[in-house]
Design an enzyme around this catalytic site. Structure first.
Site, mmCIF file in Angstrom:
data_model
loop_
_atom_site.group_PDB
_atom_site.id
_atom_site.type_symbol
_atom_site.label_atom_id
_atom_site.label_comp_id
_atom_site.label_asym_id
_atom_site.label_seq_id
_atom_site.Cartn_x
_atom_site.Cartn_y
_atom_site.Cartn_z
ATOM 1 N N TYR A 26 -68.940 107.801 -10.227
ATOM 2 C CA TYR A 26 -67.659 107.374 -9.621
ATOM 3 C C TYR A 26 -66.502 107.999 -10.404
ATOM 4 O O TYR A 26 -65.887 107.343 -11.254
ATOM 5 C CB TYR A 26 -67.520 105.856 -9.690
ATOM 6 C CG TYR A 26 -68.680 105.061 -9.124
ATOM 7 C CD1 TYR A 26 -68.799 104.850 -7.750
ATOM 8 C CD2 TYR A 26 -69.634 104.490 -9.968
ATOM 9 C CE1 TYR A 26 -69.850 104.098 -7.230
ATOM 10 C CE2 TYR A 26 -70.684 103.735 -9.460
ATOM 11 C CZ TYR A 26 -70.787 103.547 -8.090
ATOM 12 O OH TYR A 26 -71.814 102.804 -7.592
ATOM 13 N N TRP A 30 -61.166 103.109 -9.234
ATOM 14 C CA TRP A 30 -61.573 102.096 -8.248
ATOM 15 C C TRP A 30 -60.777 100.824 -8.471
ATOM 16 O O TRP A 30 -60.525 100.423 -9.617
ATOM 17 C CB TRP A 30 -63.069 101.788 -8.393
ATOM 18 C CG TRP A 30 -63.911 102.428 -7.326
ATOM 19 C CD1 TRP A 30 -64.407 101.837 -6.199
ATOM 20 C CD2 TRP A 30 -64.377 103.779 -7.283
ATOM 21 N NE1 TRP A 30 -65.128 102.747 -5.461
ATOM 22 C CE2 TRP A 30 -65.124 103.943 -6.095
ATOM 23 C CE3 TRP A 30 -64.209 104.888 -8.114
ATOM 24 C CZ2 TRP A 30 -65.716 105.146 -5.731
ATOM 25 C CZ3 TRP A 30 -64.796 106.086 -7.753
ATOM 26 C CH2 TRP A 30 -65.545 106.206 -6.578
ATOM 27 N N TRP A 32 -61.082 97.207 -7.847
ATOM 28 C CA TRP A 32 -61.428 95.986 -8.601
ATOM 29 C C TRP A 32 -62.021 96.320 -9.954
ATOM 30 O O TRP A 32 -61.881 95.548 -10.898
ATOM 31 C CB TRP A 32 -62.236 94.986 -7.785
ATOM 32 C CG TRP A 32 -63.667 95.225 -7.430
ATOM 33 C CD1 TRP A 32 -64.257 96.393 -7.112
ATOM 34 C CD2 TRP A 32 -64.699 94.206 -7.329
ATOM 35 N NE1 TRP A 32 -65.584 96.188 -6.798
ATOM 36 C CE2 TRP A 32 -65.878 94.869 -6.920
ATOM 37 C CE3 TRP A 32 -64.730 92.831 -7.512
ATOM 38 C CZ2 TRP A 32 -67.087 94.182 -6.717
ATOM 39 C CZ3 TRP A 32 -65.929 92.156 -7.307
ATOM 40 C CH2 TRP A 32 -67.083 92.824 -6.914
ATOM 41 N N ASP A 33 -62.629 97.500 -10.083
ATOM 42 C CA ASP A 33 -63.084 97.923 -11.418
ATOM 43 C C ASP A 33 -61.900 97.936 -12.382
ATOM 44 O O ASP A 33 -61.979 97.431 -13.515
ATOM 45 C CB ASP A 33 -63.669 99.344 -11.372
ATOM 46 C CG ASP A 33 -64.981 99.420 -10.614
ATOM 47 O OD1 ASP A 33 -64.956 99.258 -9.382
ATOM 48 O OD2 ASP A 33 -66.027 99.618 -11.258
ATOM 49 N N TYR A 78 -68.652 113.217 -5.746
ATOM 50 C CA TYR A 78 -68.585 111.923 -5.062
ATOM 51 C C TYR A 78 -68.392 112.146 -3.566
ATOM 52 O O TYR A 78 -67.570 112.982 -3.147
ATOM 53 C CB TYR A 78 -67.438 111.063 -5.600
ATOM 54 C CG TYR A 78 -67.404 109.715 -4.911
ATOM 55 C CD1 TYR A 78 -68.320 108.717 -5.246
ATOM 56 C CD2 TYR A 78 -66.500 109.456 -3.873
ATOM 57 C CE1 TYR A 78 -68.319 107.496 -4.580
ATOM 58 C CE2 TYR A 78 -66.499 108.244 -3.207
ATOM 59 C CZ TYR A 78 -67.420 107.270 -3.569
ATOM 60 O OH TYR A 78 -67.427 106.075 -2.906
ATOM 61 N N GLN A 99 -60.314 96.608 -1.551
ATOM 62 C CA GLN A 99 -61.414 96.011 -2.325
ATOM 63 C C GLN A 99 -60.985 94.633 -2.822
ATOM 64 O O GLN A 99 -59.809 94.281 -2.701
ATOM 65 C CB GLN A 99 -61.780 96.923 -3.513
ATOM 66 C CG GLN A 99 -63.175 97.497 -3.385
ATOM 67 C CD GLN A 99 -63.605 98.320 -4.568
ATOM 68 O OE1 GLN A 99 -62.832 98.605 -5.470
ATOM 69 N NE2 GLN A 99 -64.861 98.714 -4.569
ATOM 70 N N ASP A 161 -71.446 96.312 -1.414
ATOM 71 C CA ASP A 161 -71.623 97.209 -0.287
ATOM 72 C C ASP A 161 -72.790 96.892 0.642
ATOM 73 O O ASP A 161 -72.622 96.728 1.838
ATOM 74 C CB ASP A 161 -71.797 98.640 -0.813
ATOM 75 C CG ASP A 161 -70.663 99.080 -1.728
ATOM 76 O OD1 ASP A 161 -69.784 98.273 -2.057
ATOM 77 O OD2 ASP A 161 -70.664 100.258 -2.119
ATOM 78 N N ARG A 194 -79.971 102.613 -4.740
ATOM 79 C CA ARG A 194 -78.751 102.854 -3.962
ATOM 80 C C ARG A 194 -78.959 102.430 -2.500
ATOM 81 O O ARG A 194 -80.085 102.233 -2.055
ATOM 82 C CB ARG A 194 -78.404 104.355 -4.006
ATOM 83 C CG ARG A 194 -77.957 104.874 -5.359
ATOM 84 C CD ARG A 194 -76.613 104.349 -5.793
ATOM 85 N NE ARG A 194 -75.572 104.621 -4.817
ATOM 86 C CZ ARG A 194 -74.308 104.168 -4.909
ATOM 87 N NH1 ARG A 194 -73.949 103.429 -5.938
ATOM 88 N NH2 ARG A 194 -73.421 104.443 -3.974
ATOM 89 N N GLU A 390 -74.548 99.803 -14.950
ATOM 90 C CA GLU A 390 -73.758 99.323 -13.808
ATOM 91 C C GLU A 390 -74.285 97.957 -13.345
ATOM 92 O O GLU A 390 -73.517 97.055 -13.060
ATOM 93 C CB GLU A 390 -73.866 100.355 -12.681
ATOM 94 C CG GLU A 390 -73.024 100.047 -11.465
ATOM 95 C CD GLU A 390 -73.140 101.127 -10.398
ATOM 96 O OE1 GLU A 390 -73.941 102.083 -10.589
ATOM 97 O OE2 GLU A 390 -72.444 101.017 -9.372
HETATM 98 C C1 DGY Z 1 -69.838 103.570 -3.629
HETATM 99 O O1 DGY Z 1 -69.507 104.734 -3.401
HETATM 100 O O2 DGY Z 1 -71.004 103.200 -3.787
HETATM 101 C C2 DGY Z 1 -68.801 102.563 -3.785
HETATM 102 O O3 DGY Z 1 -69.313 101.308 -4.018
HETATM 103 C C3 DGY Z 1 -67.895 102.548 -2.591
HETATM 104 O O4 DGY Z 1 -66.733 101.988 -3.029
#
Ligand code: DGY
Length: 433
Positions: A26, A30, A32-33, A78, A99, A161, A194, A390
């Site tokens: 990532y 982001w 909320w991060d 990404y 978010q 997600d 994922r 994570e």
């Molecule tokens: C992702 O790319 O997995 C994120 O969670 C989307 O915000």
């Protein structure tokens, strides 16, 4: 876990005033991060903590929405990047969805605990109208009928997600795109950890449809094929409304505070419509009118919102104990008794530090200190034994997803997890898978 390691992770992920969640998976900012990272930074450097929030709000849309990804600079690796979103945002570029709104709670937390209160209030005063506009956006644009239930229009907005809660509402989204070949995430993280390609096809179908409106948020809120009240966001927003009201009062803005309290009261009352027959709080599909058939860890967050009665909080504690009988590490993101529980796959089972932090806060508020301590201890053992992953497997403790993760480090700071790495009560992790 030396505090030095936490600092090293945050420093390595710092891109000049904002922090990427993790460089490999990532590489942007982001929403909320960054709010959780700001809370963590506040313990080290209050100025830097505010900068994190300020960089996020640089991307606020004219209608008040704070986007979920801010593409301050180009970065490889990404999908979907800015060209796939095609939003009108240019300085900086951003995604077109939002978010969980944690930022106001972060701002209030930083001010409340500030070592330099005068400086903190000055920074917060500049942010206050922006924070207020973002809450107005939630309660007006994302609650067009004034029901008190705010809606999301894409599962990515929930931050959780691929939770099984979204399986049914997403099944009604007919995929019009096939994007599996564009994905980067499953080349950087084990694909078993994922979401699936089918998930990506459906969420990118929603992105494509939203883009076709010219990113008109008022239209999207009523036209999106995916319209869901997420129990996580509903709860986080109520708490953030109250925190922002406290900040507004501290900054002598009583009118703003009154609006926020009224929104929070309306949304807290609407939680009554989200209770399943087993007493758990659920998300609701606003298209079908059905409550989610999955009970998830975010269903404990009405306690974080301080929107539960004591009896409801006690019933939540009983549910927590039932879950705890099935896994080694709390809190799994999905009920471990659900047939869809998957201890490896992202939000379908793994443990997440930030959600743990909020759930523990809620239980502590209602006097369930033993549960709060258990959650903190589990989080401490996971991070001290397996690193700042994570997310983690609740059965084996194995680290999953990206490594050296900013928000996992931030929670370790906030919870002062140094020293909670000794096995307690005879528990110990089996070897990592
Ligand atoms: C992702 O790319 O997995 C994120 O969670 C989307 O915000």
């Amino acid at each position: 876990m030396p505090a030095q390691t936490v600092r090293a992770i945050l420093a390595a992920n710092d891109r000049g005033g904002y922090t990427v969640p993790n460089n490999r998976v990532y590489p942007f900012q982001w929403n909320w991060d960054s709010a959780f990272v700001a809370m963590g930074f506040a313990l080290l450097d209050e100025d830097r903590a505010f900068t994190e929030l300020e960089r996020l709000f640089e991307a606020q849309w004219p209608d008040g929405m704070v986007p979920h990804i801010v593409f301050h600079v180009d970065a490889e690796g990404y999908y979907p990047g800015p060209e796939h979103w095609g939003t009108p945002a240019t300085a900086p570029r951003s995604s077109g969805i939002t978010q969980p709104p944690v930022a106001a709670s972060a701002a209030w937390r930083i001010v409340e605990a500030a070592r330099d209160r005068v400086a903190a209030e000055a920074r917060a005063r500049a942010l206050l109208p922006k924070l207020f506009a973002s809450h107005a956006w939630w309660h007006e644009v994302r609650d067009p009928d004034g029901s008190g239930l705010v809606r999301v229009v894409n599962p990515w907005e929930t931050g959780r997600d691929n939770s099984p809660e979204w399986d049914a509402p997403l099944a009604a989204v007919v995929p019009t795109v096939s994007v599996g070949h564009l994905r980067q995430d499953n080349k950087r993280v084990d694909p078993k950890e994922r979401p699936t390609d089918d998930f990506y096809n459906r969420v990118m179908t929603l992105v494509t449809a939203a883009r076709a409106t010219g990113w008109d948020n008022r239209r999207i809120a009523v036209e999106s094929a995916f319209r869901v009240c997420d129990i996580g966001i509903q709860s986080i927003l109520i708490r953030a409304d109250r925190d922002l009201a406290a900040l507004a009062r501290a900054l002598a803005e009583p009118g703003m505070a009154a609006r926020l309290e009224a929104w929070a009261d309306r949304s807290a009352a609407a939680l009554a419509g989200l209770v399943a027959p087993d007493g758990s709080w659920r998300s609701k599909d606003l298209v079908s009118g059905r409550l989610a058939d999955a009970s998830v860890s975010a269903g404990f967050l009405p306690l974080y919102a301080r929107a539960a009665s004591q009896a409801e909080a006690d019933a939540a504690a009983a549910r927590f104990r039932a879950w705890a009988g099935r896994v080694a590490r709390m809190v799994p993101s999905t009920d471990p008794g659900d047939p869809r529980f998957d201890p490896h796959r992202y939000w379908r089972g793994p443990v997440w530090s930030v959600v743990n932090f909020m759930i523990a806060d809620g239980f502590a508020h209602y006097g369930h200190d033993d549960i709060a301590a258990r959650i903190r201890r589990d989080t401490g053992q996971l991070t001290t034994r397996h690193g700042f992953a994570e997310y983690f497997d609740p059965v084996t403790g194995a680290p999953l997803g990206g490594r050296d993760f900013s928000w996992t480090a931030a929670i370790a700071l906030l919870w002062n997890l140094v020293g909670v790495d000794q096995p307690v009560g005879g528990e110990s992790d089996p070897p990592a898978a």
